[in-house]
Design a protein around this motif. Structure first.
Motif, PDB file in Angstrom:
ATOM      1  N   LEU A  97       0.816  -1.210   0.000  1.00 40.08           N
ATOM      2  CA  LEU A  97       0.000   0.000   0.000  1.00 40.08           C
ATOM      3  C   LEU A  97       0.852   1.262   0.000  1.00 40.08           C
ATOM      4  O   LEU A  97       0.658   2.144  -0.837  1.00 40.08           O
ATOM      5  CB  LEU A  97      -0.954   0.014   1.198  1.00 40.08           C
ATOM      6  N   LYS A  98       1.818   1.351   0.897  1.00 37.52           N
ATOM      7  CA  LYS A  98       2.625   2.574   0.973  1.00 37.52           C
ATOM      8  C   LYS A  98       3.431   2.774  -0.305  1.00 37.52           C
ATOM      9  O   LYS A  98       3.557   3.892  -0.793  1.00 37.52           O
ATOM     10  CB  LYS A  98       3.546   2.559   2.192  1.00 37.52           C
ATOM     11  N   GLU A  99       3.948   1.701  -0.851  1.00 36.89           N
ATOM     12  CA  GLU A  99       4.692   1.792  -2.111  1.00 36.89           C
ATOM     13  C   GLU A  99       3.805   2.349  -3.220  1.00 36.89           C
ATOM     14  O   GLU A  99       4.203   3.245  -3.968  1.00 36.89           O
ATOM     15  CB  GLU A  99       5.213   0.406  -2.489  1.00 36.89           C
ATOM     16  N   HIS A 100       2.573   1.848  -3.309  1.00 38.11           N
ATOM     17  CA  HIS A 100       1.617   2.324  -4.310  1.00 38.11           C
ATOM     18  C   HIS A 100       1.293   3.802  -4.091  1.00 38.11           C
ATOM     19  O   HIS A 100       1.290   4.595  -5.040  1.00 38.11           O
ATOM     20  CB  HIS A 100       0.340   1.483  -4.242  1.00 38.11           C
ATOM     21  N   LEU A 101       1.033   4.179  -2.852  1.00 38.43           N
ATOM     22  CA  LEU A 101       0.667   5.564  -2.544  1.00 38.43           C
ATOM     23  C   LEU A 101       1.812   6.531  -2.848  1.00 38.43           C
ATOM     24  O   LEU A 101       1.587   7.617  -3.393  1.00 38.43           O
ATOM     25  CB  LEU A 101       0.250   5.693  -1.076  1.00 38.43           C
ATOM     26  N   LEU A 102       3.031   6.140  -2.523  1.00 38.06           N
ATOM     27  CA  LEU A 102       4.187   6.996  -2.822  1.00 38.06           C
ATOM     28  C   LEU A 102       4.387   7.139  -4.327  1.00 38.06           C
ATOM     29  O   LEU A 102       4.738   8.214  -4.815  1.00 38.06           O
ATOM     30  CB  LEU A 102       5.450   6.448  -2.166  1.00 38.06           C
ATOM     31  N   GLN A 103       4.144   6.061  -5.060  1.00 39.95           N
ATOM     32  CA  GLN A 103       4.291   6.110  -6.518  1.00 39.95           C
ATOM     33  C   GLN A 103       3.240   7.036  -7.133  1.00 39.95           C
ATOM     34  O   GLN A 103       3.568   7.883  -7.970  1.00 39.95           O
ATOM     35  CB  GLN A 103       4.164   4.701  -7.090  1.00 39.95           C
ATOM     36  N   ILE A 104       1.989   6.916  -6.722  1.00 39.98           N
ATOM     37  CA  ILE A 104       0.919   7.783  -7.220  1.00 39.98           C
ATOM     38  C   ILE A 104       1.202   9.231  -6.839  1.00 39.98           C
ATOM     39  O   ILE A 104       1.017  10.148  -7.646  1.00 39.98           O
ATOM     40  CB  ILE A 104      -0.450   7.323  -6.670  1.00 39.98           C
ATOM     41  N   GLN A 105       1.664   9.442  -5.632  1.00 45.58           N
ATOM     42  CA  GLN A 105       1.983  10.787  -5.156  1.00 45.58           C
ATOM     43  C   GLN A 105       3.060  11.434  -6.030  1.00 45.58           C
ATOM     44  O   GLN A 105       2.922  12.587  -6.450  1.00 45.58           O
ATOM     45  CB  GLN A 105       2.466  10.685  -3.710  1.00 45.58           C
ATOM     46  N   GLN A 106       4.109  10.696  -6.323  1.00 44.34           N
ATOM     47  CA  GLN A 106       5.189  11.225  -7.158  1.00 44.34           C
ATOM     48  C   GLN A 106       4.686  11.523  -8.570  1.00 44.34           C
ATOM     49  O   GLN A 106       4.984  12.579  -9.134  1.00 44.34           O
ATOM     50  CB  GLN A 106       6.354  10.236  -7.214  1.00 44.34           C
ATOM     51  N   GLN A 107       3.912  10.611  -9.148  1.00 37.08           N
ATOM     52  CA  GLN A 107       3.369  10.829 -10.486  1.00 37.08           C
ATOM     53  C   GLN A 107       2.464  12.058 -10.517  1.00 37.08           C
ATOM     54  O   GLN A 107       2.519  12.842 -11.466  1.00 37.08           O
ATOM     55  CB  GLN A 107       2.575   9.604 -10.944  1.00 37.08           C
ATOM     56  N   ALA A 108       1.642  12.225  -9.489  1.00 33.87           N
ATOM     57  CA  ALA A 108       0.717  13.357  -9.441  1.00 33.87           C
ATOM     58  C   ALA A 108       1.483  14.679  -9.362  1.00 33.87           C
ATOM     59  O   ALA A 108       1.145  15.647 -10.064  1.00 33.87           O
ATOM     60  CB  ALA A 108      -0.224  13.217  -8.248  1.00 33.87           C
ATOM     61  N   GLU A 109       2.513  14.732  -8.537  1.00 35.42           N
ATOM     62  CA  GLU A 109       3.295  15.968  -8.406  1.00 35.42           C
ATOM     63  C   GLU A 109       4.015  16.315  -9.704  1.00 35.42           C
ATOM     64  O   GLU A 109       4.043  17.473 -10.124  1.00 35.42           O
ATOM     65  CB  GLU A 109       4.280  15.846  -7.246  1.00 35.42           C
ATOM     66  N   GLU A 110       4.583  15.298 -10.352  1.00 32.64           N
ATOM     67  CA  GLU A 110       5.279  15.538 -11.620  1.00 32.64           C
ATOM     68  C   GLU A 110       4.298  15.971 -12.710  1.00 32.64           C
ATOM     69  O   GLU A 110       4.574  16.895 -13.478  1.00 32.64           O
ATOM     70  CB  GLU A 110       6.021  14.277 -12.059  1.00 32.64           C
ATOM     71  N   ARG A 111       3.152  15.309 -12.772  1.00 31.47           N
ATOM     72  CA  ARG A 111       2.140  15.651 -13.785  1.00 31.47           C
ATOM     73  C   ARG A 111       1.606  17.068 -13.573  1.00 31.47           C
ATOM     74  O   ARG A 111       1.414  17.813 -14.536  1.00 31.47           O
ATOM     75  CB  ARG A 111       1.000  14.631 -13.718  1.00 31.47           C
ATOM     76  N   LEU A 112       1.388  17.450 -12.330  1.00 32.87           N
ATOM     77  CA  LEU A 112       0.910  18.790 -12.012  1.00 32.87           C
ATOM     78  C   LEU A 112       1.907  19.847 -12.487  1.00 32.87           C
ATOM     79  O   LEU A 112       1.529  20.848 -13.103  1.00 32.87           O
ATOM     80  CB  LEU A 112       0.667  18.932 -10.511  1.00 32.87           C
ATOM     81  N   GLU A 113       3.166  19.594 -12.245  1.00 33.13           N
ATOM     82  CA  GLU A 113       4.212  20.531 -12.660  1.00 33.13           C
ATOM     83  C   GLU A 113       4.245  20.687 -14.184  1.00 33.13           C
ATOM     84  O   GLU A 113       4.299  21.805 -14.710  1.00 33.13           O
ATOM     85  CB  GLU A 113       5.570  20.029 -12.147  1.00 33.13           C
ATOM     86  N   VAL A 114       4.193  19.568 -14.892  1.00 36.51           N
ATOM     87  CA  VAL A 114       4.221  19.604 -16.358  1.00 36.51           C
ATOM     88  C   VAL A 114       2.992  20.331 -16.902  1.00 36.51           C
ATOM     89  O   VAL A 114       3.106  21.185 -17.793  1.00 36.51           O
ATOM     90  CB  VAL A 114       4.311  18.166 -16.936  1.00 36.51           C
ATOM     91  N   LEU A 115       1.826  19.999 -16.384  1.00 39.39           N
ATOM     92  CA  LEU A 115       0.594  20.639 -16.846  1.00 39.39           C
ATOM     93  C   LEU A 115       0.615  22.143 -16.612  1.00 39.39           C
ATOM     94  O   LEU A 115       0.206  22.922 -17.480  1.00 39.39           O
ATOM     95  CB  LEU A 115      -0.627  20.030 -16.147  1.00 39.39           C
ATOM     96  N   MET A 116       1.086  22.559 -15.455  1.00 38.40           N
ATOM     97  CA  MET A 116       1.118  23.992 -15.156  1.00 38.40           C
ATOM     98  C   MET A 116       2.050  24.733 -16.116  1.00 38.40           C
ATOM     99  O   MET A 116       1.726  25.821 -16.582  1.00 38.40           O
ATOM    100  CB  MET A 116       1.520  24.234 -13.702  1.00 38.40           C
ATOM    101  N   GLU A 117       3.192  24.139 -16.415  1.00 39.07           N
ATOM    102  CA  GLU A 117       4.121  24.778 -17.362  1.00 39.07           C
ATOM    103  C   GLU A 117       3.495  24.878 -18.753  1.00 39.07           C
ATOM    104  O   GLU A 117       3.610  25.905 -19.421  1.00 39.07           O
ATOM    105  CB  GLU A 117       5.444  24.009 -17.426  1.00 39.07           C
ATOM    106  N   GLN A 118       2.835  23.816 -19.187  1.00 41.97           N
ATOM    107  CA  GLN A 118       2.182  23.839 -20.499  1.00 41.97           C
ATOM    108  C   GLN A 118       1.072  24.883 -20.544  1.00 41.97           C
ATOM    109  O   GLN A 118       0.936  25.616 -21.527  1.00 41.97           O
ATOM    110  CB  GLN A 118       1.609  22.460 -20.836  1.00 41.97           C
ATOM    111  N   MET A 119       0.288  24.962 -19.491  1.00 44.90           N
ATOM    112  CA  MET A 119      -0.810  25.926 -19.448  1.00 44.90           C
ATOM    113  C   MET A 119      -0.295  27.361 -19.373  1.00 44.90           C
ATOM    114  O   MET A 119      -0.883  28.264 -19.972  1.00 44.90           O
ATOM    115  CB  MET A 119      -1.733  25.634 -18.266  1.00 44.90           C
ATOM    116  N   LYS A 120       0.805  27.565 -18.658  1.00 43.54           N
ATOM    117  CA  LYS A 120       1.396  28.912 -18.593  1.00 43.54           C
ATOM    118  C   LYS A 120       1.828  29.369 -19.981  1.00 43.54           C
ATOM    119  O   LYS A 120       1.581  30.517 -20.373  1.00 43.54           O
ATOM    120  CB  LYS A 120       2.606  28.917 -17.643  1.00 43.54           C
ATOM    121  N   LYS A 121       2.439  28.478 -20.722  1.00 46.24           N
ATOM    122  CA  LYS A 121       2.878  28.825 -22.076  1.00 46.24           C
ATOM    123  C   LYS A 121       1.683  29.125 -22.975  1.00 46.24           C
ATOM    124  O   LYS A 121       1.698  30.093 -23.730  1.00 46.24           O
ATOM    125  CB  LYS A 121       3.715  27.694 -22.678  1.00 46.24           C
TER     126      LYS A 121
END
Length: 129
Positions: free
Chosen positions: A67-91
């Motif tokens: 469970l913790k491994e899964h949650l940490l993986q989803i958490q990391q993916q979500a943070e990275e995806r949020l960063e990428v999306l925000m940069e794309q939207m800013k542009k």
């Protein structure tokens, strides 16, 4: 006491040890190592979602000690995806440092809008799926 464990068609004998506590013998059981890391917003949101709406998946991950491994993986993916999306939207919205210097209130308004939109996408794609 010996216990038999089956893995991939093989039987493995494991030795159980007990500790005497008063009149009782208590088995000495240890858990597998958990991955390092702290659950933050997205990991905790995913955990609550699994617990509330995907009970079987939650129980399976919990019992398999993943469970913790899964949650940490989803958490990391979500943070990275949020960063990428925000940069794309800013542009795409044309939000620049010049806008920040010229009109801070407009810049803050647009950045808040982008953050909210990007977070909604991340929640839909990763957390609540």
């Amino acid at each position: 006491m010996e216990q038999m464990k089956q893995q991939k068609g093989e039987f493995i004998m494991t030795q159980l040890t007990y500790q005497k506590n008063g009149d009782y013998f208590i088995p000495e059981i240890t858990l597998d190592e958990q991955p390092e890391g702290t659950l933050t917003k997205y990991g905790l949101m995913r955990k609550e979602y699994l617990k509330e709406y995907k009970g079987g998946t939650y129980s399976g991950l919990l019992l398999s000690n993943k469970l913790k491994e899964h949650l940490l993986q989803i958490q990391q993916q979500a943070e990275e995806r949020l960063e990428v999306l925000m940069e794309q939207m800013k542009k795409s919205e044309g939000i620049t440092e010049e806008l920040k210097a010229e009109n801070q209130m407009l810049w803050v308004q647009k950045m808040n809008n982008i953050q909210h939109s990007a977070e909604e996408i991340v929640l839909t794609e990763l957390i609540y799926s």
